[in-house]
Design an enzyme around this catalytic site. Structure first.
Site, PDB file in Angstrom:
ATOM      1  CB  ALA A   1      38.084  33.999  41.377  1.00 21.96           C
TER       2      ALA A   1
ATOM      3  N   GLY B   1      35.986  36.747  45.222  1.00 18.17           N
ATOM      4  CA  GLY B   1      35.156  37.088  44.107  1.00 18.17           C
ATOM      5  C   GLY B   1      33.648  36.706  44.795  1.00 18.17           C
TER       6      GLY B   1
ATOM      7  CD  GLU C   1      35.903  41.380  43.825  1.00 14.98           C
ATOM      8  OE1 GLU C   1      36.067  40.235  43.249  1.00 14.98           O
ATOM      9  OE2 GLU C   1      36.092  42.356  43.159  1.00 14.98           O
TER      10      GLU C   1
ATOM     11  CD  GLU D   1      40.523  39.222  45.887  1.00 19.71           C
ATOM     12  OE1 GLU D   1      40.449  39.677  47.052  1.00 19.71           O
ATOM     13  OE2 GLU D   1      39.163  38.965  45.361  1.00 19.71           O
TER      14      GLU D   1
END
Ligand SMILES: NC(=O)c1ccc[n+]([C@@H]2O[C@H](COP(=O)([O-])OP(=O)(O)OC[C@H]3O[C@@H](n4cnc5c(N)ncnc54)[C@H](O)[C@@H]3O)[C@@H](O)[C@H]2O)c1
Length: 701
Positions: free
Chosen positions: A62, A103, A106, A126
């Site tokens: 992210a 991310g 993911e 994270e």
């Protein structure tokens, strides 16, 4: 190139996405991917889709700059994008190389297949920002790797090479040769076999001992990370993966949201950005040229000189070490050798590695041997006259263009520069002890330090694997100037009623690695004493408790003397409360005519931390520090300030500056309080009155 490049290779749409430098999944990139996938679905010629990151890297995750801003929810959110990929009516294959983190992983887990190079690094880091993977990672990873392996990856935050996961359902094929070609041929095979679209969410986590493993993990992380809620939340989320997928996602989302709001994650994210910001210097344009540093000279082979030499040797840079006397030189070289021998014994370094590093060291008593070094770093006694002598000599012997640096802790770098004919080449490089271990490097910018010299010193910090922060010239620079106020306050509390052990224990429970008195004993109380003697001459307005003078007059210099604020048993560094020191303190209280009063731990901590904050505010006002977050970096990397509190300025922001000022006013009113000490610095008073923060304004208010 657009954010997403759409190329048709036969029946396969290859979507190459780019967002330099790390392909983070920012709002524009997510939008580009969503639109390109829609296009691939709409084009009937397309039978399968490959997602591949540009420049040999998938995605580092992210875009954390979006955290806490509306951009993070700009549709499609990462969760929405992953859902689009997972429910896509054509098979989607992730082609993974380089970093595939957070991310990024993911997203790959939402794809129907994954083709990866064996070197690709897969991870969910994270937790390092006090968070958990919030876009399905905690639910999908265990469905592919099993509960225990997934938990380890998520709780540690450490990436794993794809090669090591090759036999798990996470990796459908290890790419041979060109990744895109390999992924396209894999896609063709999928098409040939009917275009199946297996979804990770449809798998289940079978773990007979789930509860036992989860409990074990909880006990472990409680012990290892007592101040961080994220590892425990990771366990809760991964445990939920054993149940229904949608329910698990709801649990993950709830836990993610609560971590995001929590003070620990805010502090960790602040620290992350603060370190990056520290590298930027407002009036030093990017691309300012730097000088090559291929070799160094270190003057003085004591505590700091040897540590600085080790820092260079550790990264393969040759060092010439100069001392005045053979005996001192031998001691310095022996210390360097012993450090490496210790590392070899502990298995941290191979014997050949140690030998290679030692080969880069040239001991000398002769300045003529230094002339060719690209930088000279002076680490001699903290005496202006000695430093001036050394710099005059360096000016004479060093080649033109060499950088002349001083490791002084407190002295005026401008004055040192003025004894040379090249003040532009002079800069402060203030290392912290032990220099080969501590991450902080304060780069002291003199009035005449040339831009390229400053840029080179900052770059040198990186080369030496340090975190460099710029400080202007003042007595003590950023870190020691603030710690001086903290130490003064600590000693005043002894005069009022606290004991050294009470003060240390309180601030250590707050999270400092070491309280002021244990720290003084470790660093050597004589160092502070020396500074105070200078202050007595130069800055008589600075009032100190005489306790430290008396301690040092009694020879209690700290651990090295076997006695300081505490007693030490021979060969044992554990601090033992000292009856001698208690008597010294008692005598001082009697002199002052004071009945000792009970000071609670909250008062101890607030007085110590707000002493730092108030001085920090002055440092900002005087532009010694560029921004409040630089001060936080100094304290997090050099002074053992608890990282989950984000540094002194961030901590004060979190408390609220209005409340900080009110508390300081309370301290000023206490019967033994010192109103001058507790007068809020103008910047602090202004921000508090306006309801602002140090960090919101970058300290520029
Ligand atoms: N000790 C710390 O924690 C610390 C931390 C940061 C900065 N500093 C600063 O680093 C400098 C050195 O401190 P230290 O703790 O290493 O001191 P130290 O006493 O351990 O070492 C100083 C060394 O310099 C040598 N020396 C003295 N005059 C010299 C000269 N003219 N030419 C060559 N060598 C000479 C001495 O022989 C001695 O070995 C000081 O300016 C100090 O303020 C110290």
């Amino acid at each position: 190139m657009n954010a997403v490049d759409f190329v048709l290779r036969g029946p396969v749409a290859v979507l190459t996405f780019a967002n330099p430098p790390v392909n983070s999944l920012s709002a524009p990139l997510r939008q580009g991917l969503a639109a390109s996938i829609d296009r691939a679905v709409a084009e009937s010629a397309v039978k399968a889709i490959v997602l591949i990151g540009a420049d040999g890297k998938f995605s580092a995750g992210a875009d954390i700059k979006e955290f806490g801003t509306p951009a993070v929810m700009t549709p499609p959110s990462l969760r929405q994008l992953i859902s689009q990929v997972e429910s896509c009516e054509k098979p989607v294959i992730a082609a993974v190389s380089g970093n595939c983190l957070g991310g990024g992983l993911e997203l790959a887990l939402g794809c129907h297949y994954r083709v990866a190079t064996k070197e690709a690094m897969l991870g969910l880091p994270e937790v390092k920002l006090g968070l958990l993977p919030g876009a399905g990672g905690t639910q999908r990873l265990p469905r592919l790797l099993g509960f225990e392996t997934a938990l380890n990856i998520i709780v540690s935050g450490e990436p794993v090479p794809a090669g090591r996961l090759a036999k798990t359902p996470l990796i459908d094929r290890l790419a041979e040769g060109d990744l895109a070609a390999s992924a396209v041929s894999f896609a063709e095979q999928v098409i040939a076999e009917g275009g199946k679209r297996p979804r990770v969410r449809d798998r289940s986590v079978r773990e007979p001992n789930l509860e036992g493993l989860a409990q074990f993990a909880r006990n472990t992380v409680k012990g290892a990370f007592p101040h961080f809620p994220a590892p425990l939340a990771c366990i809760d989320a991964v445990e939920a993966s054993a149940g229904d997928f949608e329910t698990g996602l709801v649990t993950e989302r709830r836990l993610f949201a609560s971590l995001m709001q929590g003070p620990e994650s805010q502090a960790l994210r602040h620290a992350f950005f603060a370190e990056r910001a520290a590298a930027r210097i407002a009036d030093l344009p990017e691309g300012t040229p730097t000088r090559d540093i291929r070799s160094a000279a270190v003057i003085g082979g004591g505590t700091m000189g040897t540590g600085i030499a080790l820092s260079f040797l550790n990264v393969g840079l040759p060092v010439t070490l100069l001392e005045v006397k053979q005996e001192a030189l031998d001691r310095g070289v022996a210390k360097i050798r012993e450090t490496y021998e210790g590392q070899v014994k502990k298995g941290k370094l191979k014997a050949e590695g140690a030998a290679d590093r030692l080969k880069l060291l040239t001991p000398t008593l002769d300045y003529a041997a230094l002339g060719n070094a690209d930088i000279a770093i002076e680490a001699v006694f903290e005496e202006m006259s000695v430093k001036e002598q050394v710099f005059k000599t360096l000016d004479r012997v060093m080649k033109p263009g060499a950088i002349l640096a001083s490791n002084t802790s407190t002295l005026d770098v401008d004055r040192i520069a003025d004894v040379t004919r090249r003040p532009g080449d002079v800069v402060g490089t203030h290392f912290f002890s032990p220099a080969q271990v501590m991450r902080l490097l304060e780069v002291v910018r003199g009035k005449r330090t040339a831009p390229d010299v400053l840029a080179t010193a900052m770059k040198l910090g990186k080369t030496l694997r340090k975190t460099a922060v710029v400080s202007g010239v003042c007595d003590g620079f950023i870190g020691n100037r603030m710690i001086g106020q903290y130490a003064r306050q600590a000693e005043f509390m002894l005069e009022e009623g606290a004991s050294p052990q009470q003060v240390d224990k309180a601030i250590e429970a707050f999270g400092f690695a070491m309280g002021p008195f244990r720290m003084g004993d470790m660093a050597g109380n004589d160092i502070s004493w020396h500074i105070r003697q200078r202050h007595a001459r130069e800055r008589p307005e600075l009032k100190y408790s005489p306790l430290l003078d008396r301690l040092c007059q009694a020879g209690r210099f700290g651990q090295k003397a076997g006695a300081g604020w505490y007693d030490y048993r021979p060969g044992d560094r554990n601090a033992q409360p000292s009856a001698t020191v208690d008597a010294l303190i008692k005598q001082r209280r009697q002199e002052l005519g004071r009945e000792p009063r009970r000071i609670d731990d909250a008062e101890i901590n607030d007085r110590l931390v707000y002493a730092l904050v108030n001085e920090g505010a002055k440092i900002l006002e005087e532009r010694i520090a560029q921004r409040a977050s630089d001060i936080d970096v100094v304290y997090l990397t050099g002074y053992g300030f608890p990282v989950w509190r984000g540094g002194p300025m961030f901590y004060a922001d979190q408390v609220g500056l209005y409340d900080v000022v009110r508390r300081m006013q309370e301290f000023a009113r206490n019967p033994y309080g010192d109103p001058a000490f507790w007068t809020p610095a103008p910047r602090l008073a202004r921000l508090a009155a306006a309801g602002q923060r140090f960090n919101d304004t970058g300290g520029a208010a």
